[in-house]
Write a protein that holds these residues in place. Structure first.
Motif, short mmCIF file in Angstrom:
data_model
loop_
_atom_site.label_atom_id
_atom_site.label_comp_id
_atom_site.label_asym_id
_atom_site.label_seq_id
_atom_site.Cartn_x
_atom_site.Cartn_y
_atom_site.Cartn_z
N ALA A 66 -5.72 -19.08 -8.02
CA ALA A 66 -4.13 -19.30 -8.23
C ALA A 66 -4.20 -20.81 -8.45
O ALA A 66 -3.42 -21.62 -9.31
CB ALA A 66 -3.39 -19.10 -7.10
N PHE A 67 -4.91 -21.72 -7.31
CA PHE A 67 -5.06 -23.10 -7.74
C PHE A 67 -5.31 -23.55 -9.17
O PHE A 67 -4.80 -24.51 -9.84
CB PHE A 67 -5.71 -23.97 -6.75
CG PHE A 67 -5.67 -25.29 -7.02
CD1 PHE A 67 -4.80 -26.31 -6.59
CD2 PHE A 67 -6.89 -25.68 -7.66
CE1 PHE A 67 -4.77 -27.51 -6.76
CE2 PHE A 67 -6.85 -27.37 -7.91
CZ PHE A 67 -6.00 -28.01 -7.38
N LEU A 68 -6.46 -23.01 -9.69
CA LEU A 68 -6.98 -23.48 -11.01
C LEU A 68 -5.97 -23.05 -12.10
O LEU A 68 -5.74 -23.96 -12.86
CB LEU A 68 -8.32 -22.72 -11.14
CG LEU A 68 -9.45 -23.20 -10.21
CD1 LEU A 68 -10.67 -22.34 -10.19
CD2 LEU A 68 -9.66 -24.60 -10.00
N THR A 69 -5.57 -21.93 -12.13
CA THR A 69 -4.83 -21.54 -13.28
C THR A 69 -3.36 -21.99 -13.02
O THR A 69 -2.80 -22.45 -13.89
CB THR A 69 -4.76 -19.89 -13.29
OG1 THR A 69 -4.29 -19.13 -11.96
CG2 THR A 69 -6.11 -19.41 -13.67
N GLY A 70 -2.79 -21.77 -11.70
CA GLY A 70 -1.34 -22.16 -11.68
C GLY A 70 -1.13 -23.74 -11.57
O GLY A 70 -0.04 -24.21 -11.83
N THR A 71 -1.82 -24.48 -10.70
CA THR A 71 -1.65 -25.99 -10.74
C THR A 71 -2.81 -26.78 -11.53
O THR A 71 -2.03 -27.65 -12.33
CB THR A 71 -1.94 -26.36 -9.21
OG1 THR A 71 -1.19 -25.40 -8.40
CG2 THR A 71 -1.88 -27.71 -8.67
N LEU A 72 -3.70 -26.77 -11.39
CA LEU A 72 -4.62 -27.52 -12.25
C LEU A 72 -4.54 -27.30 -13.61
O LEU A 72 -4.85 -28.08 -14.55
CB LEU A 72 -6.25 -27.64 -11.64
CG LEU A 72 -7.15 -28.33 -12.63
CD1 LEU A 72 -6.86 -29.83 -12.39
CD2 LEU A 72 -8.76 -28.00 -11.88
N GLY A 73 -4.54 -25.97 -14.02
CA GLY A 73 -4.17 -25.66 -15.36
C GLY A 73 -3.08 -26.32 -16.28
O GLY A 73 -3.08 -26.31 -17.47
N ARG A 74 -2.24 -26.92 -15.57
CA ARG A 74 -1.13 -27.58 -16.16
C ARG A 74 -1.49 -28.86 -16.71
O ARG A 74 -0.97 -29.48 -17.73
CB ARG A 74 0.20 -28.05 -15.11
CG ARG A 74 0.73 -26.61 -14.68
CD ARG A 74 1.72 -26.97 -13.39
NE ARG A 74 2.52 -28.16 -13.57
CZ ARG A 74 3.23 -29.06 -12.79
NH1 ARG A 74 2.77 -28.66 -11.46
NH2 ARG A 74 4.01 -29.82 -13.07
N PHE A 75 -2.84 -29.40 -16.39
CA PHE A 75 -3.16 -30.57 -16.59
C PHE A 75 -4.36 -30.63 -17.58
O PHE A 75 -5.00 -31.76 -17.83
CB PHE A 75 -3.53 -31.56 -15.61
CG PHE A 75 -2.11 -31.60 -14.63
CD1 PHE A 75 -1.03 -32.71 -15.09
CD2 PHE A 75 -1.78 -30.90 -13.52
CE1 PHE A 75 0.27 -32.93 -14.48
CE2 PHE A 75 -0.67 -31.07 -12.98
CZ PHE A 75 0.36 -31.91 -13.36
N VAL A 76 -5.13 -29.34 -17.60
CA VAL A 76 -6.30 -29.45 -18.31
C VAL A 76 -6.43 -28.13 -19.24
O VAL A 76 -5.34 -27.22 -19.19
CB VAL A 76 -7.70 -29.20 -17.17
CG1 VAL A 76 -7.62 -30.25 -16.20
CG2 VAL A 76 -7.50 -27.90 -16.80
N THR A 77 -7.33 -28.10 -20.19
CA THR A 77 -7.35 -26.91 -21.02
C THR A 77 -9.01 -26.26 -20.67
O THR A 77 -9.88 -26.91 -20.83
CB THR A 77 -7.92 -27.51 -22.59
OG1 THR A 77 -6.43 -28.04 -22.94
CG2 THR A 77 -7.98 -26.36 -23.32
N PHE A 78 -8.61 -25.20 -20.19
CA PHE A 78 -9.85 -24.56 -19.75
C PHE A 78 -10.65 -23.83 -21.18
O PHE A 78 -10.02 -23.22 -21.97
CB PHE A 78 -9.66 -23.17 -18.85
CG PHE A 78 -9.08 -23.81 -17.57
CD1 PHE A 78 -9.92 -24.47 -16.79
CD2 PHE A 78 -7.86 -23.31 -17.13
CE1 PHE A 78 -9.59 -24.87 -15.60
CE2 PHE A 78 -7.56 -23.87 -15.78
CZ PHE A 78 -8.56 -24.51 -15.04
#
Length: 316
Positions: free
Chosen positions: A28-40
């Protein structure tokens, strides 16, 4: 405009149902929080190299230094298939301008460390590295890498995210101003951040920048990038942060009242004693930077190394 911040990631951490049992490991942290600022950029070594979903579970066996990737029940050896695919895939990823990679912990293909390696009848050795992760790290030795398990540690999380944002700024410099003057400006802006990781390494980088005329541009920037990423890989500590904060406070010696100085010193001491998180002295320092319009500190990346919304310094 800021350039995209591309991060490679094990696909199962994004919720893709690609694991051996048909499941996923959504973080959840990677997709919901960090994901707002990076492109996976998702990667699943096992499905991409031709194995289906679901599939028989695999593990590493044999010599921990050079293990084999073998299915648990039937004993099918997929080592060569995974290694050949990995060589091709890392070259494809070289075109993605990645600033980092997040691996799936303990995976025989994607684990970056402490993967179980089975040999004989005894307990497995937790010394292995997943076959794809090994190929990736050998191809990109300076790239910030972590696994999702280690990213649950607040200190490791803040360190890794700091590194990916610094690497993005470094690449923007290379693209826009590949000059000695640009390097001096970059080094100056990152002074306090580098000091919070290693004063010794910062001094070495300063010597390199001071002797810039003795190097060709390519040699200079390559050496600096190596030192930069090696320095940031070192952990910051409360003692290091405390020293940097006191150093920054020195810029206000003619501006702050004695009461304001005492308050700041007391807050830094509380941080060192683990009574308040790093965000508390940083917030007060940023307040003084704005209030007194201190130009040098206003340009220091240390005070704002990553988006405030990530709340990373609330927990270190």
């Amino acid at each position: 405009m800021e350039t995209p911040l591309n991060i490679g990631i094990s696909a199962c951490l994004l919720g893709q149902a690609v694991r051996y049992d048909g499941g996923h490991k959504l973080d959840a942290f990677l997709t919901g929080t960090l994901g707002r600022f990076v492109t996976f950029v998702p990667v699943c070594p096992e499905t991409e190299c031709g194995l289906g979903v679901p599939r028989e579970a695999m593990r590493l066996v044999g010599d921990p230094a050079s293990p084999r990737l073998v299915t648990i029940r039937s004993g099918i050896d997929h080592t060569e298939k995974m290694q050949k695919w990995s060589i091709r895939r890392v070259e494809e990823l070289a075109k993605e301008n990645l600033c980092g990679f997040i691996f799936k912990s303990r995976s025989p293909s994607s684990g970056m460390e402490r993967v179980k390696v089975y040999a004989g009848e005894g307990a497995p050795a937790k010394t292995g590295v997943g076959l794809f992760a090994k190929a990736f790290m050998e191809r990109f030795p300076l790239l910030p890498v972590e696994d999702e398990g280690r990213l649950h540690d607040p200190v490791l999380r803040e360190n890794w995210i700091t590194r990916i944002f610094v690497l993005r700024r470094w690449r923007e410099l290379l693209a826009a101003n590949h000059s000695r003057g640009g390097l001096v400006a970059f080094h100056t802006r990152h002074k306090l951040l580098l000091l919070s990781h290693s004063e010794k390494q910062y001094r070495a980088m300063g010597k390199l920048v001071a002797a810039a005329k003795n190097y060709s541009p390519s040699e200079l920037f390559n050496q600096y990038e190596t030192l930069l990423m090696e320095t940031l890989r070192l952990k910051s500590t409360k003692a290091k942060h405390g020293n940097v904060l006191l150093h920054a406070l020195g810029h206000f010696k003619k501006m702050l009242s004695s009461e304001e100085k005492q308050e700041m010193v007391a807050i830094i001491d509380s941080y060192r004693k683990d009574l308040v998180p790093l965000i508390v002295p940083i917030t007060l320092l940023n307040h003084y930077v704005r209030k007194y319009r201190e130009p040098y500190l206003a340009g220091q990346v240390y005070l704002n190394p990553h988006p405030l919304e990530l709340k990373l310094r609330n927990h270190v």
